[in-house]
Design a protein around this motif. Structure first.
Motif, short mmCIF file in Angstrom:
data_model
loop_
_atom_site.label_atom_id
_atom_site.label_comp_id
_atom_site.label_asym_id
_atom_site.label_seq_id
_atom_site.Cartn_x
_atom_site.Cartn_y
_atom_site.Cartn_z
N GLY A 201 0.82 -1.21 0.00
CA GLY A 201 0.00 0.00 0.00
C GLY A 201 0.85 1.26 0.00
N SER A 202 1.95 1.25 0.77
CA SER A 202 2.84 2.43 0.79
C SER A 202 3.45 2.63 -0.60
CB SER A 202 4.01 2.24 1.76
OG SER A 202 3.64 1.64 2.94
N MET A 203 3.86 1.52 -1.22
CA MET A 203 4.46 1.63 -2.56
C MET A 203 3.47 2.22 -3.56
SD MET A 203 7.60 0.77 -2.73
CE MET A 203 8.89 -0.19 -1.93
N LEU A 204 2.22 1.78 -3.46
CA LEU A 204 1.21 2.26 -4.42
C LEU A 204 1.03 3.77 -4.31
CD1 LEU A 204 -1.39 -0.64 -4.16
CD2 LEU A 204 -0.06 -0.02 -6.19
N ALA A 205 1.05 4.26 -3.09
CA ALA A 205 0.91 5.71 -2.92
C ALA A 205 2.14 6.45 -3.42
CB ALA A 205 0.66 6.03 -1.44
N PHE A 206 3.31 5.87 -3.15
CA PHE A 206 4.57 6.49 -3.55
C PHE A 206 4.68 6.58 -5.09
CE2 PHE A 206 9.07 5.71 -4.74
CZ PHE A 206 9.63 6.88 -4.24
N ILE A 207 4.23 5.56 -5.78
CA ILE A 207 4.33 5.52 -7.25
C ILE A 207 3.69 6.76 -7.88
CG2 ILE A 207 3.43 4.29 -9.29
CD1 ILE A 207 3.93 1.67 -7.65
N GLU A 208 2.60 7.22 -7.28
CA GLU A 208 1.89 8.37 -7.84
C GLU A 208 2.70 9.66 -7.73
OE1 GLU A 208 -0.70 7.85 -9.77
OE2 GLU A 208 -0.45 5.73 -9.23
N THR A 209 3.78 9.64 -6.96
CA THR A 209 4.62 10.84 -6.82
C THR A 209 5.79 10.84 -7.82
OG1 THR A 209 6.21 9.96 -5.20
CG2 THR A 209 4.13 10.80 -4.33
N GLY A 217 4.90 -0.20 -11.22
CA GLY A 217 3.87 -0.91 -10.45
C GLY A 217 4.51 -1.60 -9.27
N VAL A 218 3.87 -2.66 -8.79
CA VAL A 218 4.39 -3.31 -7.59
C VAL A 218 4.65 -4.80 -7.80
CG1 VAL A 218 3.44 -1.70 -5.90
CG2 VAL A 218 2.02 -3.61 -6.71
N ASN A 219 5.46 -5.33 -6.90
CA ASN A 219 5.76 -6.76 -6.83
C ASN A 219 5.48 -7.21 -5.39
OD1 ASN A 219 6.86 -9.33 -7.38
ND2 ASN A 219 8.89 -8.70 -6.67
N PRO A 220 4.22 -7.42 -5.06
CA PRO A 220 3.91 -7.80 -3.67
C PRO A 220 4.44 -9.19 -3.35
CG PRO A 220 1.90 -7.23 -4.92
CD PRO A 220 3.00 -7.37 -5.90
N GLU A 221 4.87 -9.38 -2.12
CA GLU A 221 5.36 -10.71 -1.70
C GLU A 221 4.56 -11.21 -0.50
OE1 GLU A 221 9.53 -11.74 -1.65
OE2 GLU A 221 9.30 -12.67 0.33
N PHE A 222 4.13 -12.45 -0.63
CA PHE A 222 3.33 -13.11 0.42
C PHE A 222 4.00 -12.92 1.79
CE2 PHE A 222 1.45 -16.47 2.85
CZ PHE A 222 0.29 -16.89 2.22
N ALA A 223 5.26 -13.33 1.89
CA ALA A 223 5.96 -13.31 3.18
C ALA A 223 6.03 -11.90 3.76
CB ALA A 223 7.36 -13.88 3.04
N HIS A 224 6.26 -10.92 2.90
CA HIS A 224 6.49 -9.57 3.39
C HIS A 224 5.23 -8.98 4.02
CE1 HIS A 224 10.11 -9.11 0.41
NE2 HIS A 224 10.22 -10.13 1.24
N GLU A 225 4.08 -9.21 3.39
CA GLU A 225 2.85 -8.67 3.98
C GLU A 225 2.53 -9.43 5.27
OE1 GLU A 225 1.26 -5.86 2.55
OE2 GLU A 225 2.83 -5.93 1.04
N HIS A 226 2.83 -10.71 5.30
CA HIS A 226 2.59 -11.47 6.54
C HIS A 226 3.52 -11.01 7.66
CE1 HIS A 226 0.02 -15.22 5.61
NE2 HIS A 226 -0.36 -14.20 4.88
N MET A 227 4.76 -10.68 7.31
CA MET A 227 5.67 -10.17 8.35
C MET A 227 5.10 -8.90 8.97
SD MET A 227 9.33 -10.76 6.49
CE MET A 227 10.35 -10.00 7.75
N ALA A 228 4.36 -8.13 8.15
CA ALA A 228 3.74 -6.90 8.67
C ALA A 228 2.38 -7.19 9.30
CB ALA A 228 3.60 -5.89 7.52
N LEU A 230 -0.27 -8.44 7.83
CA LEU A 230 -1.36 -8.03 6.95
C LEU A 230 -1.92 -9.20 6.15
CD1 LEU A 230 0.22 -4.69 5.71
CD2 LEU A 230 -1.48 -4.99 7.51
N ASN A 231 -3.02 -8.94 5.46
CA ASN A 231 -3.66 -9.93 4.60
C ASN A 231 -3.10 -9.75 3.18
OD1 ASN A 231 -5.58 -10.97 2.66
ND2 ASN A 231 -7.06 -11.15 4.32
#
Ligand code: GCO
Ligand code: MN
Ligand code: MN
Length: 391
Positions: A201-209, A217-228, A230-231
């Motif tokens: 989500g942070s990356m998506l907002a940053f991209i617009e700047t 765009g983004v490359n979301p990773e399963f492990a990374h969102e779980h470490m935070a 998140l779903n």
């Protein structure tokens, strides 16, 4: 339909050289490799044997940092021959901006201007290398872009430097005619205490700047969102909704643990199922990239088991998703759960003054609405039965 769960090129299953090539060394003081090294060409053959579609690399997975030009040429020649022999493609490339000592305080966001310039130089060279092998996605994982203590760096400087680097590299992409799409990969921590732009989500907002948001765009990773905590599927859905799901890193990870990088679907079946169902339902056509490692208990036969397992589990969940979508009882429940608009239709959609006035005046039977049981327990148990194979 009988499913054989065999990977095929149209499934777009890819692995990184660094994933099947992992020596199994872990991040603790006792670290030691448990598997001997293999060359990039050998790893391509391994991936060909298990039925992968593609192989991705960091610049230094392919060409070691201190390789001579002659050595680099030989490695590329061998790698190219292995690609030809196996039919594997290279959809994605990326830069290692985190392993060498020079990156100890970050790369694009380091406090040292020499490190920042070196990082941009390395990324340009990495883009050249990826383009040589036909890569069209270029990933940026800011592994060391962060801090252990915020006494050292202002996060606004971090963001500014990261933005300037990406803007520069977007222009480089255009100037070379490479046609890359950039995919930014978020991770909340590890190896830094805190990494900037910690979630998708942070990356998506940053991209617009950025100067060229359409290229990024983004490359979301399963492990990374779980470490935070998140779903993951929700993060992927937001990326998809924004038209920004350029790539995806699949693996597995328990919540509130160190970075585990497990085989896809090893632990969190349900989250993995919902993710696969989402990707298949919306018709995502990009790579299904497994950014994971075999257990350190494994030899290279075990690495093949690991790689086959990632793909097999994905295909099992794909088949389960199909069953879910065709299951009459499940679909009837879903229809009941999401009733048609009925008399609410007149209030829906775009604002008009009349609509607002009518809605404000309408009388709702709040208690009657709230009293309706939603049967979510029943639905979720049907899903559980389906996943457990007894439905
Ligand atoms: C990690 C990351 C990396 C990146 C890779 C490609 O946790 O180490 O997931 O594996 O995905 O560097 O950018
Ligand atoms: Mn990771
Ligand atoms: Mn990753």
């Amino acid at each position: 339909m009988s499913a054989d769960y065999q990977p095929k090129p149209e499934h777009k299953f890819t692995f990184g050289l660094w994933t099947v090539g992992s020596s199994g060394a872990d991040q603790f003081a006792t670290t030691f490799p448990v598997r001997g090294p293999k060359t990039p060409a050998e790893l391509v053959r391994l991936l060909g044997e298990v039925g992968a579609y593609g192989v991705n690399f960091h610049d230094n997975d392919l060409i070691p940092l201190d390789a001579t030009p002659a050595e680099a040429e030989q490695i590329k020649k061998d790698f190219r021959a292995a690609l030809k022999e196996t039919g594997l493609v290279v959809p994605m490339a990326t830069t290692n901006l985190f392993s060498a000592q020079i990156f100890k305080d970050g790369a694009f966001t380091s406090n040292d201007p020499k490190v920042r310039a070196y990082s941009i130089q390395k990324a340009m060279r990495g883009m050249d290398l990826g383009a040589e092998f036909g890569a069209k996605i270029y990933v940026f994982w800011g592994g060391r872009e962060g801090t252990e203590t915020d006494a050292t760096k202002n996060p606004l400087d971090g963001l500014k430097r990261f933005r300037e680097a990406l803007n520069f590299l977007c222009e480089y992409n255009n100037s070379q005619g490479y046609g890359y799409k950039f995919a930014l990969e978020a991770k909340p921590n590890e190896p830094r205490g805190d990494i900037y732009l910690p979630t998708t989500g942070s990356m998506l907002a940053f991209i617009e700047t950025l100067d060229h948001p359409e290229m990024v765009g983004v490359n979301p990773e399963f492990a990374h969102e779980h470490m935070a905590g998140l779903n993951f599927m929700h993060a992927v859905a937001q990326a998809w909704d924004a038209g920004k799901l350029f790539h995806i890193d699949l693996n597995d990870q328990n919540y509130a643990r160190f970075d585990q990088d497990w085989r896809f679907g090893q632990q969190n079946w349900k989250q993995a199922f919902f993710l696969v169902k989402f990707l298949e339902d919306v018709g995502y056509t990009g790579s299904r990239h497994f950014d994971a490692h075999a257990f350190r208990t494994e030899d290279y036969e075990g690495v093949k088991d690991f790689a086959r397992g990632c793909m097999r589990t994905y295909l099992i969940f794909k088949e389960k998703a199909r069953q879910f979508n065709e299951d009459k009882e499940i679909q009837a429940l879903l229809a009941e759960i999401t009733p048609a608009s009925g008399e609410m239709e007149k209030f829906e959609g775009k604002f008009t003054a009349e609509k607002a006035a009518a809605l404000k005046a309408f009388s709702f039977d709040r208690n009657a609405i709230a009293a309706r049981g939603l049967k979510y327990e029943k639905l979720d148990q049907l899903l559980t039965d389906l996943m457990m194979g007894i439905r």
